[in-house]
Design a protein around this motif. Structure first.
Motif, PDB file in Angstrom:
ATOM      1  N   LEU A 161      76.683   8.258  -9.247  1.00 54.03           N
ATOM      2  CA  LEU A 161      77.616   8.111 -10.457  1.00 54.03           C
ATOM      3  C   LEU A 161      76.674   7.340 -11.383  1.00 54.03           C
ATOM      4  O   LEU A 161      76.192   6.310 -11.196  1.00 54.03           O
ATOM      5  CB  LEU A 161      78.574   6.604  -9.567  1.00 54.03           C
ATOM      6  CG  LEU A 161      78.916   6.450 -10.312  1.00 54.03           C
ATOM      7  CD1 LEU A 161      80.064   7.290 -10.699  1.00 54.03           C
ATOM      8  CD2 LEU A 161      79.691   4.849  -9.732  1.00 54.03           C
ATOM      9  N   THR A 162      77.290   8.349 -13.142  1.00 58.07           N
ATOM     10  CA  THR A 162      76.406   7.678 -14.338  1.00 58.07           C
ATOM     11  C   THR A 162      77.120   6.433 -14.646  1.00 58.07           C
ATOM     12  O   THR A 162      78.387   6.950 -14.682  1.00 58.07           O
ATOM     13  CB  THR A 162      75.803   8.895 -15.015  1.00 58.07           C
ATOM     14  OG1 THR A 162      76.706   9.098 -15.145  1.00 58.07           O
ATOM     15  CG2 THR A 162      75.317   9.956 -14.553  1.00 58.07           C
ATOM     16  N   LYS A 163      76.972   5.807 -16.125  1.00 61.93           N
ATOM     17  CA  LYS A 163      77.485   4.635 -16.608  1.00 61.93           C
ATOM     18  C   LYS A 163      78.170   5.630 -17.763  1.00 61.93           C
ATOM     19  O   LYS A 163      79.950   5.375 -17.943  1.00 61.93           O
ATOM     20  CB  LYS A 163      76.493   3.993 -17.510  1.00 61.93           C
ATOM     21  CG  LYS A 163      77.508   3.265 -18.449  1.00 61.93           C
ATOM     22  CD  LYS A 163      76.466   2.318 -19.243  1.00 61.93           C
ATOM     23  CE  LYS A 163      75.997   3.107 -20.470  1.00 61.93           C
ATOM     24  NZ  LYS A 163      74.919   2.350 -21.003  1.00 61.93           N
ATOM     25  N   GLU A 164      78.001   7.084 -17.774  1.00 62.46           N
ATOM     26  CA  GLU A 164      78.629   7.821 -18.514  1.00 62.46           C
ATOM     27  C   GLU A 164      80.233   8.195 -18.033  1.00 62.46           C
ATOM     28  O   GLU A 164      81.151   8.643 -18.481  1.00 62.46           O
ATOM     29  CB  GLU A 164      78.523   9.138 -18.690  1.00 62.46           C
ATOM     30  CG  GLU A 164      76.445   8.435 -20.340  1.00 62.46           C
ATOM     31  CD  GLU A 164      75.793   7.918 -19.015  1.00 62.46           C
ATOM     32  OE1 GLU A 164      75.492   8.621 -18.112  1.00 62.46           O
ATOM     33  OE2 GLU A 164      74.443   7.507 -20.265  1.00 62.46           O
ATOM     34  N   ASP A 165      79.898   8.735 -16.631  1.00 62.20           N
ATOM     35  CA  ASP A 165      81.269   8.585 -16.095  1.00 62.20           C
ATOM     36  C   ASP A 165      82.394   7.738 -15.859  1.00 62.20           C
ATOM     37  O   ASP A 165      83.548   8.445 -15.733  1.00 62.20           O
ATOM     38  CB  ASP A 165      80.763   9.222 -14.849  1.00 62.20           C
ATOM     39  CG  ASP A 165      79.541  10.309 -14.696  1.00 62.20           C
ATOM     40  OD1 ASP A 165      80.269  11.761 -15.536  1.00 62.20           O
ATOM     41  OD2 ASP A 165      78.990  10.882 -14.039  1.00 62.20           O
ATOM     42  N   ILE A 166      81.772   6.691 -15.309  1.00 64.86           N
ATOM     43  CA  ILE A 166      82.401   5.340 -15.398  1.00 64.86           C
ATOM     44  C   ILE A 166      83.074   5.221 -16.740  1.00 64.86           C
ATOM     45  O   ILE A 166      84.466   5.366 -16.920  1.00 64.86           O
ATOM     46  CB  ILE A 166      81.766   3.662 -14.989  1.00 64.86           C
ATOM     47  CG1 ILE A 166      81.462   4.277 -13.369  1.00 64.86           C
ATOM     48  CG2 ILE A 166      83.134   3.387 -15.341  1.00 64.86           C
ATOM     49  CD1 ILE A 166      80.379   3.567 -13.220  1.00 64.86           C
ATOM     50  N   GLN A 167      82.819   5.577 -17.967  1.00 65.13           N
ATOM     51  CA  GLN A 167      83.106   4.804 -19.511  1.00 65.13           C
ATOM     52  C   GLN A 167      84.205   5.848 -19.860  1.00 65.13           C
ATOM     53  O   GLN A 167      84.885   5.984 -20.254  1.00 65.13           O
ATOM     54  CB  GLN A 167      82.089   4.488 -20.518  1.00 65.13           C
ATOM     55  CG  GLN A 167      80.976   3.920 -20.020  1.00 65.13           C
ATOM     56  CD  GLN A 167      79.266   3.630 -21.307  1.00 65.13           C
ATOM     57  OE1 GLN A 167      79.309   4.671 -21.705  1.00 65.13           O
ATOM     58  NE2 GLN A 167      79.220   2.310 -21.132  1.00 65.13           N
ATOM     59  N   ASP A 168      83.361   7.237 -19.272  1.00 60.09           N
ATOM     60  CA  ASP A 168      84.414   8.597 -19.775  1.00 60.09           C
ATOM     61  C   ASP A 168      85.746   8.453 -18.968  1.00 60.09           C
ATOM     62  O   ASP A 168      87.302   8.820 -18.957  1.00 60.09           O
ATOM     63  CB  ASP A 168      83.656   9.891 -19.653  1.00 60.09           C
ATOM     64  CG  ASP A 168      82.885   9.572 -20.485  1.00 60.09           C
ATOM     65  OD1 ASP A 168      83.056   8.859 -21.548  1.00 60.09           O
ATOM     66  OD2 ASP A 168      82.608  10.540 -20.730  1.00 60.09           O
ATOM     67  N   VAL A 172      88.760   1.325 -19.033  1.00 63.98           N
ATOM     68  CA  VAL A 172      88.443  -0.862 -19.023  1.00 63.98           C
ATOM     69  C   VAL A 172      88.802  -1.116 -20.004  1.00 63.98           C
ATOM     70  O   VAL A 172      88.861  -2.208 -20.144  1.00 63.98           O
ATOM     71  CB  VAL A 172      86.831   0.071 -19.043  1.00 63.98           C
ATOM     72  CG1 VAL A 172      86.114  -1.743 -19.674  1.00 63.98           C
ATOM     73  CG2 VAL A 172      85.545   0.386 -18.502  1.00 63.98           C
ATOM     74  N   ASP A 186      78.278   3.147 -28.058  1.00 60.72           N
ATOM     75  CA  ASP A 186      77.346   3.353 -26.857  1.00 60.72           C
ATOM     76  C   ASP A 186      78.534   3.596 -25.413  1.00 60.72           C
ATOM     77  O   ASP A 186      78.166   3.768 -24.593  1.00 60.72           O
ATOM     78  CB  ASP A 186      76.551   2.927 -26.362  1.00 60.72           C
ATOM     79  CG  ASP A 186      76.658   0.941 -26.271  1.00 60.72           C
ATOM     80  OD1 ASP A 186      77.665   0.784 -26.069  1.00 60.72           O
ATOM     81  OD2 ASP A 186      76.005   0.433 -25.852  1.00 60.72           O
ATOM     82  N   LYS A 187      79.911   3.934 -25.899  1.00 59.18           N
ATOM     83  CA  LYS A 187      81.495   3.589 -24.870  1.00 59.18           C
ATOM     84  C   LYS A 187      81.329   2.210 -24.419  1.00 59.18           C
ATOM     85  O   LYS A 187      82.016   2.344 -23.760  1.00 59.18           O
ATOM     86  CB  LYS A 187      81.049   4.994 -24.405  1.00 59.18           C
ATOM     87  CG  LYS A 187      80.920   5.910 -25.633  1.00 59.18           C
ATOM     88  CD  LYS A 187      81.454   6.954 -23.935  1.00 59.18           C
ATOM     89  CE  LYS A 187      80.914   8.621 -24.634  1.00 59.18           C
ATOM     90  NZ  LYS A 187      80.553   9.637 -23.668  1.00 59.18           N
ATOM     91  N   GLY A 188      80.562   1.215 -24.718  1.00 59.31           N
ATOM     92  CA  GLY A 188      80.759  -0.060 -24.095  1.00 59.31           C
ATOM     93  C   GLY A 188      82.124  -0.471 -24.552  1.00 59.31           C
ATOM     94  O   GLY A 188      81.886  -0.538 -26.153  1.00 59.31           O
TER      95      GLY A 188
END
Length: 370
Positions: A161-168, A172, A186-188
């Protein structure tokens, strides 16, 4: 000596003579008595001699060849050696413990049945692999019933499970209108001072420490009674009010103790002014308030502990409703106000050296300074 043929010699025993001094041959057709043969009870090694003398002659019995040990599978039956059948022998080798998988098969040989490695329960994710062993892959664990952020890494085939998958995929940041939070590079989640403060806000601003500050100052015209409320830059007029005159019911109200006037007398009192400093990048410092005890047309010097002027290129002075701005030259900035009052500002590392010469005096009204 007469030569005896080998065939005859094999049939004619040789024995001692009557005096036991020499050997002689028995006549053809005669046999040696078994009693005459030396049969001992125990050999020199201690092993029993199983050769026995019977009425019929020498004999060896099968029962004497079988050990009496409990685990000996060799027995004697009908005077002959006998090994019990394999069924009986195999069964005796199998433990009676309840969890023993070893048993005898249909052919009475030892047999281990297939062991149940994988449960047959309906919700069991483990399956039987091609080699008969238990098998569980990452794809068997992951759900495919709905969108799933968990995936299988193509390199090591493990769940990832990657940070990019969560952000995309996860909301949030709310999409509601008016939300100041937005995705950063950085999509944060990102929120800057520019998102909070309006660039032209007259009161609130971002100070040099990156924090929100507010600044207000006053500009008063005693001749007209006009009072301007100024923003943090000392120039933007936020609001204007009129201060009541002497005939008003608010007689005696004043904004600064001993408000000076051009027509005032040379009476010693407190004079209040503010200094604001501009850095090379165009940002202005918070106002630095200064109070000196002086009298009209007399110069006084004072030191103010402040580091606001470090590195400043310009200074703005605010006094008695007047605003004057001047650049620093050789570490000094002279300020000349419209009423003739003068300021000389010389900053060092930790202090401000200020020389103030007011041209506004003070006057008494109704028994008090105003």
């Amino acid at each position: 000596m007469k030569e005896i043929p080998m065939a005859d010699a094999m049939k004619r025993p040789i024995v001692f003579d009557q005096e036991n001094k020499q050997f002689s041959e028995l006549p053809a057709g005669q046999f040696v008595s078994a009693d005459a043969l030396p049969v001992g009870g125990v050999s020199g090694s201690g092993a029993p001699n199983i050769l026995q003398v019977t009425d019929d002659g020498l004999a060896v019995y099968a029962r004497d060849l079988v050990s009496a040990a409990d685990d000996n599978a060799l027995t004697e039956r009908d005077g002959k050696l006998y090994v019990q059948d394999k069924k009986t022998m195999a069964a005796s080798l199998v433990s009676k413990d309840a969890d023993n998988q070893l048993r005898t098969g249909s052919d009475d040989a030892l047999f281990v049945p297939p062991v149940t490695v994988v449960s047959g329960e309906g919700d069991n994710l483990v399956i039987k692999g091609g080699d008969g062993g238990a098998l569980l892959t990452a794809n068997d664990v992951l759900s495919n019933g709905r969108p799933n952020l968990l995936t299988i890494d193509p390199v090591d085939h493990k769940i990832i499970l990657t940070k990019e998958d969560i952000q995309d995929n996860l909301p949030v940041i709310s999409a509601d209108e008016g939300n100041l939070v937005h995705p950063g590079s950085d999509k944060g989640v990102y929120l800057s001072m520019k998102d909070i403060l309006a660039g032209d806000d007259a009161i609130l601003y971002e100070n040099k420490d990156g924090r929100i500050s507010s600044g207000l100052s006053l500009a008063y015209a005693p001749d007209t009674g006009k009072l301007d409320i100024l923003g943090h830059d000392g120039q933007t007029v936020i609001s204007t009010v009129r201060v009541p005159g002497a005939s008003s019911s608010l007689k005696g109200v004043y904004l600064v103790d001993g408000t000076p006037s051009v027509a005032g007398e040379a009476i010693e009192g407190d004079y209040h002014f503010s200094l604001v400093f501009m850095q090379p990048d165009g940002t202005w410092s918070d106002p630095v308030p200064v109070t000196v005890k002086a009298r009209k047309d007399e110069a006084v010097s004072t030191r103010v502990a402040s580091v606001a002027a470090i590195g400043a290129v310009r200074v703005r002075g605010i006094f008695n409703g007047q605003i004057v701005e001047q650049a620093f030259l050789d570490g000094m900035a002279p300020l000349q106000f419209a009423d003739g009052s003068r300021l000389i500002v010389s900053p060092d590392a930790t202090n401000l050296e200020v020389i103030f010469s007011p041209c506004a005096g003070r006057r008494h009204r109704a028994g008090r300074l105003c």
